[in-house]
Scaffold this active site. Structure first.
Site, PDB file in Angstrom:
ATOM      1  N   ARG A  62       3.371  18.630   2.068  1.00 27.07           N
ATOM      2  CA  ARG A  62       3.643  20.158   1.407  1.00 27.07           C
ATOM      3  C   ARG A  62       2.924  20.530   0.028  1.00 27.07           C
ATOM      4  NH1 ARG A  62       8.824  22.290   2.903  1.00 27.07           N
ATOM      5  NH2 ARG A  62       9.009  21.971   5.099  1.00 27.07           N
ATOM      6  N   THR A 120      -7.129   6.827  10.181  1.00 23.66           N
ATOM      7  CA  THR A 120      -6.824   5.367   8.979  1.00 23.66           C
ATOM      8  C   THR A 120      -8.234   4.817   9.252  1.00 23.66           C
ATOM      9  OG1 THR A 120      -5.597   3.640   8.435  1.00 23.66           O
ATOM     10  CG2 THR A 120      -5.563   3.904  10.551  1.00 23.66           C
ATOM     11  N   THR A 121      -8.598   3.687   8.345  1.00 31.58           N
ATOM     12  CA  THR A 121      -9.689   3.050   8.251  1.00 31.58           C
ATOM     13  C   THR A 121      -9.731   2.236   9.604  1.00 31.58           C
ATOM     14  OG1 THR A 121      -9.124   2.380   6.007  1.00 31.58           O
ATOM     15  CG2 THR A 121     -10.805   1.329   6.780  1.00 31.58           C
ATOM     16  N   ARG A 167      -9.471   8.011  -1.102  1.00 31.71           N
ATOM     17  CA  ARG A 167     -10.371   8.906  -0.018  1.00 31.71           C
ATOM     18  C   ARG A 167     -11.037   9.770  -0.601  1.00 31.71           C
ATOM     19  NH1 ARG A 167      -8.825   6.855   5.250  1.00 31.71           N
ATOM     20  NH2 ARG A 167     -10.482   8.218   5.932  1.00 31.71           N
ATOM     21  N   HIS A 213      -5.480   3.675  -1.772  1.00 33.56           N
ATOM     22  CA  HIS A 213      -6.969   4.028  -1.369  1.00 33.56           C
ATOM     23  C   HIS A 213      -7.128   5.648  -1.684  1.00 33.56           C
ATOM     24  CE1 HIS A 213      -9.703   4.367   2.713  1.00 33.56           C
ATOM     25  NE2 HIS A 213     -10.256   4.757   1.554  1.00 33.56           N
ATOM     26  N   GLY A 224       0.855  -1.464   4.281  1.00 32.84           N
ATOM     27  CA  GLY A 224       1.592  -0.023   4.122  1.00 32.84           C
ATOM     28  C   GLY A 224       2.238   0.436   5.077  1.00 32.84           C
ATOM     29  N   HIS A 225       1.868   0.980   6.239  1.00 34.59           N
ATOM     30  CA  HIS A 225       2.426   1.905   7.268  1.00 34.59           C
ATOM     31  C   HIS A 225       3.858   1.320   7.547  1.00 34.59           C
ATOM     32  CE1 HIS A 225       3.279   3.999  10.994  1.00 34.59           C
ATOM     33  NE2 HIS A 225       2.680   4.998  10.124  1.00 34.59           N
ATOM     34  N   GLU A 238     -11.515  -9.151   2.758  1.00 37.40           N
ATOM     35  CA  GLU A 238     -10.176  -8.722   3.325  1.00 37.40           C
ATOM     36  C   GLU A 238     -10.278  -8.765   4.788  1.00 37.40           C
ATOM     37  OE1 GLU A 238      -7.627  -5.593   1.835  1.00 37.40           O
ATOM     38  OE2 GLU A 238      -6.666  -5.352   3.935  1.00 37.40           O
ATOM     39  N   GLU A 298      -8.558   0.679  -3.218  1.00 41.73           N
ATOM     40  CA  GLU A 298      -9.491   0.431  -2.017  1.00 41.73           C
ATOM     41  C   GLU A 298     -10.527   1.642  -2.001  1.00 41.73           C
ATOM     42  OE1 GLU A 298      -7.127   0.701   1.502  1.00 41.73           O
ATOM     43  OE2 GLU A 298      -6.258  -1.210   1.246  1.00 41.73           O
ATOM     44  N   ASP A 327      -0.040   4.485  -0.251  1.00 40.78           N
ATOM     45  CA  ASP A 327      -0.678   5.852   0.342  1.00 40.78           C
ATOM     46  C   ASP A 327       0.182   6.562   1.042  1.00 40.78           C
ATOM     47  OD1 ASP A 327      -3.035   4.777  -0.493  1.00 40.78           O
ATOM     48  OD2 ASP A 327      -3.891   4.285   1.620  1.00 40.78           O
ATOM     49  N   HIS A 328       0.953   6.243   1.999  1.00 41.16           N
ATOM     50  CA  HIS A 328       1.989   6.940   2.769  1.00 41.16           C
ATOM     51  C   HIS A 328       3.008   7.557   1.977  1.00 41.16           C
ATOM     52  CE1 HIS A 328      -0.608   6.454   5.858  1.00 41.16           C
ATOM     53  NE2 HIS A 328      -0.480   5.108   6.000  1.00 41.16           N
ATOM     54  N   ASN A 378       0.858  -1.200   0.018  1.00 39.58           N
ATOM     55  CA  ASN A 378       0.006   0.058  -0.077  1.00 39.58           C
ATOM     56  C   ASN A 378       0.846   1.377   0.103  1.00 39.58           C
ATOM     57  OD1 ASN A 378      -1.319   2.241   0.987  1.00 39.58           O
ATOM     58  ND2 ASN A 378      -3.034   0.837   1.711  1.00 39.58           N
ATOM     59  N   ARG A 399      -6.771  12.748   0.851  1.00 39.24           N
ATOM     60  CA  ARG A 399      -5.819  13.461   1.670  1.00 39.24           C
ATOM     61  C   ARG A 399      -4.351  12.796   1.390  1.00 39.24           C
ATOM     62  NH1 ARG A 399      -7.298  10.180   7.392  1.00 39.24           N
ATOM     63  NH2 ARG A 399      -9.171  11.199   7.129  1.00 39.24           N
ATOM     64  N   HIS A 400      -4.290  11.698   0.603  1.00 42.96           N
ATOM     65  CA  HIS A 400      -3.010  11.283   0.013  1.00 42.96           C
ATOM     66  C   HIS A 400      -3.100  10.918  -1.394  1.00 42.96           C
ATOM     67  CE1 HIS A 400      -4.816   7.475   1.555  1.00 42.96           C
ATOM     68  NE2 HIS A 400      -4.518   7.711   2.785  1.00 42.96           N
ATOM     69  N   HIS A 406      -4.089  -4.598   7.807  1.00 44.08           N
ATOM     70  CA  HIS A 406      -4.186  -3.329   8.613  1.00 44.08           C
ATOM     71  C   HIS A 406      -3.427  -3.663   9.821  1.00 44.08           C
ATOM     72  CE1 HIS A 406      -6.155   0.469   9.502  1.00 44.08           C
ATOM     73  NE2 HIS A 406      -5.793   0.029  10.773  1.00 44.08           N
ATOM     74  N   GLY A 407      -2.332  -2.984   9.920  1.00 45.11           N
ATOM     75  CA  GLY A 407      -1.529  -2.986  11.230  1.00 45.11           C
ATOM     76  C   GLY A 407      -0.602  -4.047  11.077  1.00 45.11           C
TER      77      GLY A 407
HETATM   78  N1  PXP Z   1      -6.031  -2.842   4.157  1.00 50.45           N
HETATM   79  C1  PXP Z   1      -6.901  -2.181   4.240  1.00 50.45           C
HETATM   80  C2  PXP Z   1      -8.423  -2.406   3.742  1.00 50.45           C
HETATM   81  C3  PXP Z   1      -6.531  -0.800   4.726  1.00 50.45           C
HETATM   82  O1  PXP Z   1      -7.732   0.452   4.737  1.00 50.45           O
HETATM   83  C4  PXP Z   1      -5.407  -0.245   5.062  1.00 50.45           C
HETATM   84  C5  PXP Z   1      -4.991   1.003   5.392  1.00 50.45           C
HETATM   85  O2  PXP Z   1      -5.229   1.850   4.479  1.00 50.45           O
HETATM   86  C6  PXP Z   1      -4.487  -1.410   5.091  1.00 50.45           C
HETATM   87  C7  PXP Z   1      -4.876  -2.724   4.499  1.00 50.45           C
HETATM   88  C8  PXP Z   1      -2.893  -1.098   5.173  1.00 50.45           C
HETATM   89  O3  PXP Z   1      -2.885  -0.979   6.619  1.00 50.45           O
HETATM   90  P1  PXP Z   1      -1.603  -0.558   7.297  1.00 50.45           P
HETATM   91  O4  PXP Z   1      -1.010   1.087   6.602  1.00 50.45           O
HETATM   92  O5  PXP Z   1      -1.852  -0.388   8.721  1.00 50.45           O
HETATM   93  O6  PXP Z   1      -0.558  -1.623   6.846  1.00 50.45           O
END
Ligand code: PXP
Length: 240
Positions: free
Chosen positions: A18, A100-101, A45, A43, A213-214, A151, A70, A9-10, A7, A49-50, A191-192
């Site tokens: 910026r 976040t979600t 949104r 994602h 992602g994160h 998921e 997403e 996004d970040h 992912n 935002r990203h 997620h996480g």
């Molecule tokens: N899966 C879904 C559906 C999400 O919404 C997210 C966060 O955007 C992720 C996975 C990835 O989560 P993380 O950034 O915590 O790895």
């Protein structure tokens, strides 16, 4: 072993801090793929935002693995997905004020809405995944929408403060995974997830793809994206 959806996004989050042009998430996706990512997730949104619309369009043209979009189950996003044609869509809940979600979708509570969105996307040959908690009623409802994937939300597992709670949450994920497969669903998770907690989830029987992602982007800031992706692949395989 499950595949890795990175992912990105970040990468866009840093750019948007910026409102400039760097770092470009398109370049991030290319590097992630070169390092072994099996898919790219972004994602789009509602508040942008990203990831921006331009990012989604360029990713569609440049991603060589598969692109997982997403998005919230809104008519604006459905129109975007129908035009973009990602390799699959993951429907996620979205609240403007969240960082976040946060939770999974309430597919059981809003069954006709989700069924109709799933069917609209599938009519355009876009497979659909539903981001849900590993909850019996949500898994049953998801299967009834005819979505191809779910998921499983791994947030509660990832946030567990003790080993006993983590073990309990892993067992819930494991049972959810088995229930879903028995109902004909294919199963992803995310997620996480981090380098330290990903392996037990990767070992769940039938798990297909982990969307992360994160943790990867955080490591990438320090060691570079290619190394961060390679090391996450190793963490999944148990060789890190
Ligand atoms: N899966 C879904 C559906 C999400 O919404 C997210 C966060 O955007 C992720 C996975 C990835 O989560 P993380 O950034 O915590 O790895």
């Amino acid at each position: 072993m499950p595949t890795l959806g990175v992912n990105i996004d970040h990468v866009a989050t840093i750019r948007q801090a910026r409102r400039t042009v760097e770092p470009d998430p398109i370049a991030g996706a290319v590097l992630a793929e070169l390092a072994g990512a099996d898919g790219i997730t972004c994602h789009l949104r509602e508040d942008r935002r990203h990831i921006q619309d331009r990012d989604a369009q360029l990713l569609r043209q440049t991603v060589r693995t598969h692109l997982n979009l997403e998005m919230a189950a809104t008519s604006e996003m459905v129109d975007i997905a129908l035009a973009l044609k990602p390799d699959y869509v993951t429907l996620v809940p979205e609240r403007r004020e969240e960082v976040t979600t946060e939770g999974g979708l309430d597919v059981a509570g809003q069954f006709s809405h989700f069924s109709s969105v799933v069917k609209q996307l599938q009519a355009a040959q876009i497979p659909v995944s539903l981001f849900i908690d590993a909850d019996t009623a949500q898994i049953e409802a998801s299967a009834k929408t005819s979505a191809q994937f779910i998921e499983l939300h791994t947030g509660s597992y990832a946030e567990a403060k003790t080993e006993a709670t983590q073990h309990k949450e892993l067992e819930i994920l494991s049972q959810g995974c088995q229930q879903a497969i028995a109902l004909g669903l294919r199963v992803n998770a995310g997620h996480g997830l981090t380098y330290w907690n990903v392996r037990p989830v990767a070992l769940l029987a039938g798990m297909e793809e982990l969307n992360i992602g994160h943790s990867i982007i955080s490591r990438a800031v320090l060691v570079g994206l290619e190394r961060a992706v390679r090391e996450m692949k190793q963490a999944i395989a148990g060789t890190l």
